[in-house]
Write an enzyme that holds these catalytic residues in place. Structure first.
Site, PDB file in Angstrom:
ATOM      1  N   GLU A  36      -3.330 -11.810   1.788  1.00  0.00           N
ATOM      2  CA  GLU A  36      -3.129 -13.005   0.953  1.00  0.00           C
ATOM      3  C   GLU A  36      -1.840 -12.919   0.155  1.00  0.00           C
ATOM      4  O   GLU A  36      -1.155 -13.921  -0.043  1.00  0.00           O
ATOM      5  CB  GLU A  36      -4.330 -13.245   0.035  1.00  0.00           C
ATOM      6  N   TYR A 119      -5.060 -19.332  -6.712  1.00  0.00           N
ATOM      7  CA  TYR A 119      -5.269 -19.443  -5.270  1.00  0.00           C
ATOM      8  C   TYR A 119      -5.682 -18.087  -4.686  1.00  0.00           C
ATOM      9  O   TYR A 119      -6.684 -17.991  -3.953  1.00  0.00           O
ATOM     10  CB  TYR A 119      -4.009 -19.967  -4.536  1.00  0.00           C
ATOM     11  N   ASP A 137      -4.840 -23.870  -1.108  1.00  0.00           N
ATOM     12  CA  ASP A 137      -3.457 -23.609  -0.690  1.00  0.00           C
ATOM     13  C   ASP A 137      -2.848 -24.923  -0.173  1.00  0.00           C
ATOM     14  O   ASP A 137      -3.522 -25.960  -0.164  1.00  0.00           O
ATOM     15  CB  ASP A 137      -3.387 -22.468   0.349  1.00  0.00           C
TER      16      ASP A 137
HETATM   17  N1  ADE Z   1      -6.766 -16.791   6.619  1.00  0.00           N
HETATM   18  C1  ADE Z   1      -7.171 -16.408   5.419  1.00  0.00           C
HETATM   19  N2  ADE Z   1      -6.249 -16.649   4.487  1.00  0.00           N
HETATM   20  C2  ADE Z   1      -5.214 -17.207   5.126  1.00  0.00           C
HETATM   21  C3  ADE Z   1      -3.969 -17.681   4.720  1.00  0.00           C
HETATM   22  N3  ADE Z   1      -3.586 -17.594   3.458  1.00  0.00           N
HETATM   23  N4  ADE Z   1      -3.165 -18.195   5.646  1.00  0.00           N
HETATM   24  C4  ADE Z   1      -3.555 -18.252   6.919  1.00  0.00           C
HETATM   25  N5  ADE Z   1      -4.697 -17.812   7.358  1.00  0.00           N
HETATM   26  C5  ADE Z   1      -5.531 -17.297   6.472  1.00  0.00           C
END
Ligand code: ADE
Length: 308
Positions: A36, A119, A137
């Site tokens: 993350e 986030y 996000d």
């Molecule tokens: N899977 C879990 N978190 C993610 C992220 N931030 N971007 C893409 N796929 C993800």
């Protein structure tokens, strides 16, 4: 609450989700946390190999905390925004000292760690620990803006109302809510993209307010402009850091001059790197990655010595 979107979304995710390492069964909370942080400002394709190498070198927070912060900066390589590496090292140090080396599961405890905002705390609590949080996000925000409010794009930053709306859509069962969040995120990445949404492939097209309204364009001027990189201070910082990453020895002003011609810009970038803690000035006038030499006590002069 079960929304009309839950069944189709989860079904679509089960068939179409990318096989990403941080989603593999049995992945650790540390692996999720590292992913993350890396994904905050770097695309998935570049994160996958960096994440693999990071976890191979430091499979746990104590393994990272045992090394100098400069090694985190070195390993970060060319992912960009390298302060994330320093913060990840700080987080590993705190987790090791205060939480027995185990990534904490509590949202507020996560939020208090360096480099972890709302986030990232929600994403780690959801994806590593199966909790129920709105994970907002850019992809999720765009999907929900289209689906629920009929707008092509969300506002610049999430409002309280947007957060409430996102929470109201989450399935009640925490583990299902976590799956729902990653499914919406994946839909935003693969189908409901910013530039070319594939509405014919969308599992919730029937319920989409934006599609029903004829996919109205976003108001002029509200789009994101591509950021210039060539010739910027960011590019200069990247070059200077690469000099330090690629050598075990500290760097001299001449080493930096060899990679950047504009001396005033070089001096500014170097000052910035020192101020950010990404580069340590050494007593002999050279520079090192943090923790790789004893620091000079006074800051370097404001004017460049790099050209001399
Ligand atoms: N899977 C879990 N978190 C993610 C992220 N931030 N971007 C893409 N796929 C993800």
């Amino acid at each position: 609450m079960t929304t009309p979107y839950t069944g189709p979304l989860l079904g679509w995710y089960a068939c179409h989700a990318r096989d990403l390492p941080w989603r593999a069964p049995g992945t650790t909370p540390w692996s999720v946390l590292v992913s993350e942080i890396m994904l905050q400002q770097t695309p998935v394709a570049r994160v996958v190999p960096a994440h693999r190498d990071w976890l191979a070198r430091w499979p746990t927070p104590p393994a990272l905390a045992a090394e100098p912060a400069g090694e985190a900066v070195r390993q970060w390589g060319r992912l960009g925004y390298p302060r994330r590496a320093l913060r990840l090292h700080e987080t590993a140090t705190i987790v090791t000292a205060r939480y027995g080396g185990t990534v904490p599961a509590d949202f507020d405890v996560l939020l208090a760690l360096p480099g972890i905002g709302a986030y990232t705390a929600a994403a780690v609590a959801s994806f590593a620990f199966g909790q129920r949080h709105a994970v907002l996000d850019t992809n999720v925000r765009r999907v929900l803006a289209r689906l629920v409010t009929g707008r092509a794009r969300p506002a610049a930053t999430p409002s309280v109302a947007e957060r409430r709306m996102a929470e109201s859509l989450l399935p009640a069962e925490p583990a299902v809510a976590a799956q729902w969040s990653v499914a919406v995120m994946e839909l935003g990445a693969l189908v409901c993209s910013a530039a070319s949404p594939l509405c014919t492939a969308c599992p919730v097209a029937r319920d989409c307010a934006w599609l029903a309204a004829g996919r109205p364009a976003q108001p002029a001027g509200a789009g994101r402009r591509a950021q210039r990189y060539d010739g910027t201070d960011r590019q200069c910082r990247g070059r200077l850091l690469a000099v330090l990453r690629d050598s075990r020895a500290p760097a001299t002003d001449a080493d930096f001059c060899a990679v950047w011609a504009d001396q005033a810009q070089l001096a500014r970038a170097l000052d910035g790197l020192v101020a950010d803690g990404l580069v340590d000035p050494l007593p002999d006038g050279r520079y090192a990655l943090p923790g790789h030499g004893s620091r000079r006590s006074s800051p370097r002069p404001a004017q460049p010595t790099a050209s001399s």
